[in-house]
Design a protein around this motif. Structure first.
Motif, PDB file in Angstrom:
ATOM      1  N   PHE A  74     -16.316  14.580  -1.750  1.00  0.00           N
ATOM      2  CA  PHE A  74     -15.174  13.964  -2.342  1.00  0.00           C
ATOM      3  C   PHE A  74     -14.003  14.197  -1.824  1.00  0.00           C
ATOM      4  CE2 PHE A  74     -14.607  18.041  -4.741  1.00  0.00           C
ATOM      5  CZ  PHE A  74     -13.215  18.190  -4.581  1.00  0.00           C
ATOM      6  N   PHE A  75     -13.952  15.035  -0.672  1.00  0.00           N
ATOM      7  CA  PHE A  75     -12.680  15.514   0.194  1.00  0.00           C
ATOM      8  C   PHE A  75     -12.506  14.169   0.984  1.00  0.00           C
ATOM      9  CE2 PHE A  75     -11.299  20.141   0.086  1.00  0.00           C
ATOM     10  CZ  PHE A  75     -11.730  20.471  -1.256  1.00  0.00           C
ATOM     11  N   ASN A  76     -13.501  13.416   1.483  1.00  0.00           N
ATOM     12  CA  ASN A  76     -13.470  12.530   2.239  1.00  0.00           C
ATOM     13  C   ASN A  76     -12.667  11.237   1.752  1.00  0.00           C
ATOM     14  OD1 ASN A  76     -14.512  13.287   4.587  1.00  0.00           O
ATOM     15  ND2 ASN A  76     -16.564  13.355   3.623  1.00  0.00           N
ATOM     16  N   GLU A  77     -12.499  11.241   0.186  1.00  0.00           N
ATOM     17  CA  GLU A  77     -11.588  10.206  -0.431  1.00  0.00           C
ATOM     18  C   GLU A  77     -10.036  10.237  -0.119  1.00  0.00           C
ATOM     19  OE1 GLU A  77     -12.192  10.260  -4.668  1.00  0.00           O
ATOM     20  OE2 GLU A  77     -14.444  10.435  -4.266  1.00  0.00           O
ATOM     21  N   ILE A  78      -9.625  11.281   0.872  1.00  0.00           N
ATOM     22  CA  ILE A  78      -8.349  11.522   1.236  1.00  0.00           C
ATOM     23  C   ILE A  78      -7.739  10.418   2.172  1.00  0.00           C
ATOM     24  CG2 ILE A  78      -8.789  12.851   3.344  1.00  0.00           C
ATOM     25  CD1 ILE A  78      -6.557  14.425   2.471  1.00  0.00           C
ATOM     26  N   TYR A  79      -8.936   9.769   2.930  1.00  0.00           N
ATOM     27  CA  TYR A  79      -8.641   8.649   3.803  1.00  0.00           C
ATOM     28  C   TYR A  79      -8.426   7.364   2.945  1.00  0.00           C
ATOM     29  CZ  TYR A  79     -10.552  11.773   7.175  1.00  0.00           C
ATOM     30  OH  TYR A  79     -10.608  12.896   7.941  1.00  0.00           O
ATOM     31  N   SER A  80      -8.792   7.177   1.688  1.00  0.00           N
ATOM     32  CA  SER A  80      -8.692   5.924   1.045  1.00  0.00           C
ATOM     33  C   SER A  80      -7.899   5.821  -0.213  1.00  0.00           C
ATOM     34  CB  SER A  80     -10.074   5.346   0.962  1.00  0.00           C
ATOM     35  OG  SER A  80     -10.927   6.294   0.091  1.00  0.00           O
ATOM     36  N   ALA A  81      -7.874   7.115  -1.000  1.00  0.00           N
ATOM     37  CA  ALA A  81      -7.077   7.197  -2.025  1.00  0.00           C
ATOM     38  C   ALA A  81      -5.555   6.465  -1.912  1.00  0.00           C
ATOM     39  CB  ALA A  81      -6.843   8.573  -2.378  1.00  0.00           C
ATOM     40  N   LYS A  82      -5.329   5.877  -3.134  1.00  0.00           N
ATOM     41  CA  LYS A  82      -3.837   5.278  -3.020  1.00  0.00           C
ATOM     42  C   LYS A  82      -2.738   6.124  -3.350  1.00  0.00           C
ATOM     43  CE  LYS A  82      -5.910   0.788  -4.481  1.00  0.00           C
ATOM     44  NZ  LYS A  82      -6.850   0.302  -5.330  1.00  0.00           N
ATOM     45  N   PHE A  83      -1.941   5.953  -2.833  1.00  0.00           N
ATOM     46  CA  PHE A  83      -0.556   6.654  -3.088  1.00  0.00           C
ATOM     47  C   PHE A  83       0.400   5.835  -4.153  1.00  0.00           C
ATOM     48  CE2 PHE A  83      -1.805   8.387   1.028  1.00  0.00           C
ATOM     49  CZ  PHE A  83      -1.294   9.655   1.176  1.00  0.00           C
ATOM     50  N   THR A  84       1.415   6.817  -4.582  1.00  0.00           N
ATOM     51  CA  THR A  84       2.344   6.255  -5.302  1.00  0.00           C
ATOM     52  C   THR A  84       3.036   5.355  -4.528  1.00  0.00           C
ATOM     53  OG1 THR A  84       2.507   8.128  -6.758  1.00  0.00           O
ATOM     54  CG2 THR A  84       4.161   6.735  -7.077  1.00  0.00           C
ATOM     55  N   ALA A  85       3.537   5.607  -3.407  1.00  0.00           N
ATOM     56  CA  ALA A  85       4.215   4.980  -2.722  1.00  0.00           C
ATOM     57  C   ALA A  85       3.341   4.558  -1.287  1.00  0.00           C
ATOM     58  CB  ALA A  85       5.703   5.371  -1.941  1.00  0.00           C
ATOM     59  N   THR A  86       2.810   3.438  -1.150  1.00  0.00           N
ATOM     60  CA  THR A  86       1.981   2.861  -0.115  1.00  0.00           C
ATOM     61  C   THR A  86       2.381   3.333   1.362  1.00  0.00           C
ATOM     62  OG1 THR A  86       2.720   0.807  -0.207  1.00  0.00           O
ATOM     63  CG2 THR A  86       0.765   1.035  -1.479  1.00  0.00           C
ATOM     64  N   SER A  87       3.788   3.479   1.334  1.00  0.00           N
ATOM     65  CA  SER A  87       4.325   3.756   2.706  1.00  0.00           C
ATOM     66  C   SER A  87       3.946   5.149   3.163  1.00  0.00           C
ATOM     67  CB  SER A  87       5.685   3.542   2.792  1.00  0.00           C
ATOM     68  OG  SER A  87       6.434   4.280   1.884  1.00  0.00           O
ATOM     69  N   ASP A  88       3.719   5.890   2.266  1.00  0.00           N
ATOM     70  CA  ASP A  88       3.212   7.386   2.694  1.00  0.00           C
ATOM     71  C   ASP A  88       1.922   7.580   3.259  1.00  0.00           C
ATOM     72  OD1 ASP A  88       5.651   8.570   1.603  1.00  0.00           O
ATOM     73  OD2 ASP A  88       4.867   8.760  -0.346  1.00  0.00           O
ATOM     74  N   ASN A  89       1.006   6.522   3.244  1.00  0.00           N
ATOM     75  CA  ASN A  89      -0.065   6.646   3.745  1.00  0.00           C
ATOM     76  C   ASN A  89       0.060   5.899   5.354  1.00  0.00           C
ATOM     77  OD1 ASN A  89      -2.577   6.875   4.502  1.00  0.00           O
ATOM     78  ND2 ASN A  89      -3.533   5.421   3.099  1.00  0.00           N
ATOM     79  N   ASP A  90       0.706   6.751   6.306  1.00  0.00           N
ATOM     80  CA  ASP A  90       1.069   6.184   7.575  1.00  0.00           C
ATOM     81  C   ASP A  90       0.159   7.001   8.373  1.00  0.00           C
ATOM     82  OD1 ASP A  90       2.239   8.701   7.418  1.00  0.00           O
ATOM     83  OD2 ASP A  90       4.189   8.190   7.393  1.00  0.00           O
ATOM     84  N   VAL A  91       0.700   6.800   9.817  1.00  0.00           N
ATOM     85  CA  VAL A  91       0.015   7.443  10.797  1.00  0.00           C
ATOM     86  C   VAL A  91       0.173   8.881  10.819  1.00  0.00           C
ATOM     87  CG1 VAL A  91      -0.039   7.722  13.285  1.00  0.00           C
ATOM     88  CG2 VAL A  91       0.289   5.618  12.394  1.00  0.00           C
ATOM     89  N   PHE A  92       1.441   9.613  10.444  1.00  0.00           N
ATOM     90  CA  PHE A  92       1.361  11.181  10.099  1.00  0.00           C
ATOM     91  C   PHE A  92       0.297  11.468   9.335  1.00  0.00           C
ATOM     92  CE2 PHE A  92       3.103  14.374   7.966  1.00  0.00           C
ATOM     93  CZ  PHE A  92       3.448  15.613   8.673  1.00  0.00           C
ATOM     94  N   PHE A  93       0.333  10.689   8.218  1.00  0.00           N
ATOM     95  CA  PHE A  93      -0.669  11.386   6.990  1.00  0.00           C
ATOM     96  C   PHE A  93      -2.270  11.261   7.547  1.00  0.00           C
ATOM     97  CE2 PHE A  93      -3.605  10.687   3.531  1.00  0.00           C
ATOM     98  CZ  PHE A  93      -3.353  11.952   2.807  1.00  0.00           C
ATOM     99  N   GLN A  94      -2.386  10.149   7.821  1.00  0.00           N
ATOM    100  CA  GLN A  94      -3.995   9.899   8.572  1.00  0.00           C
ATOM    101  C   GLN A  94      -4.162  11.004   9.559  1.00  0.00           C
ATOM    102  OE1 GLN A  94      -6.457   8.027   7.111  1.00  0.00           O
ATOM    103  NE2 GLN A  94      -4.780   7.545   5.771  1.00  0.00           N
ATOM    104  N   GLU A  95      -3.431  11.465  10.534  1.00  0.00           N
ATOM    105  CA  GLU A  95      -3.581  12.269  11.364  1.00  0.00           C
ATOM    106  C   GLU A  95      -3.806  13.683  10.797  1.00  0.00           C
ATOM    107  OE1 GLU A  95      -0.504  11.971  14.385  1.00  0.00           O
ATOM    108  OE2 GLU A  95      -1.354  10.242  15.232  1.00  0.00           O
ATOM    109  N   ASN A  96      -2.915  14.129   9.867  1.00  0.00           N
ATOM    110  CA  ASN A  96      -2.919  15.494   9.141  1.00  0.00           C
ATOM    111  C   ASN A  96      -4.100  15.459   8.380  1.00  0.00           C
ATOM    112  OD1 ASN A  96      -0.637  17.441   9.854  1.00  0.00           O
ATOM    113  ND2 ASN A  96       0.368  15.116   9.982  1.00  0.00           N
TER     114      ASN A  96
END
Length: 146
Positions: A74-96
């Protein structure tokens, strides 16, 4: 004897007076015309809570010297789970997120450096939260194994 009675009665009186409700402006407390909205956690917030709870349990197993088991998918859901603000799912987040998942997988892959690898996973959380949402950092830091 009088001093003992006074020592018992005086705190009781102070508690009674300190607990009296202050007169408030009824208009300030009115909810008429206001819609109450229940806070709903985003998928990402719920996932992070679930990962945190899992890591609390994992931390205890590591401290006790028990088996860590297998990497939770379930940890792998980190790549696809929806944020409150979609803009938070950016390159910085995906890399981290990738760095975090890699650090987590290392905990389950190496039996010799489990404690160090666990703390690296916590480091990955803290690093990402420093760049995105710093609120949970004090709570996350409680996961470290000393």
């Amino acid at each position: 004897m009088l001093m003992k009675q006074l020592a018992l009665v005086l705190p009781s009186i102070l508690v009674l007076f300190s607990c009296q409700k202050k007169q408030e402006d009824p208009e300030a407390c009115s909810t008429k015309g206001k819609e109450f909205k229940m806070y709903e956690m985003s998928e990402m917030a719920m996932l992070m809570e679930q990962m945190y709870a899992h890591n609390q349990q994992l931390r205890l197993r590591i401290i006790k010297g028990d088996s860590v088991g297998t990497f939770p998918d379930f940890f792998n859901e980190i790549y696809s789970a929806k944020f409150t603000a979609t803009s938070d799912n950016d390159v910085f987040f995906q890399e981290n997120a990738k760095k975090y998942i890699d650090a987590q997988k290392l905990i389950y892959a190496e039996s010799e450096n489990v404690k160090e690898n666990f703390n690296k996973g916590v480091d990955a959380c803290v690093t990402c939260h420093k760049g995105k949402c710093s609120g949970p950092i004090p709570r996350i830091k409680k996961l470290y194994i000393k």
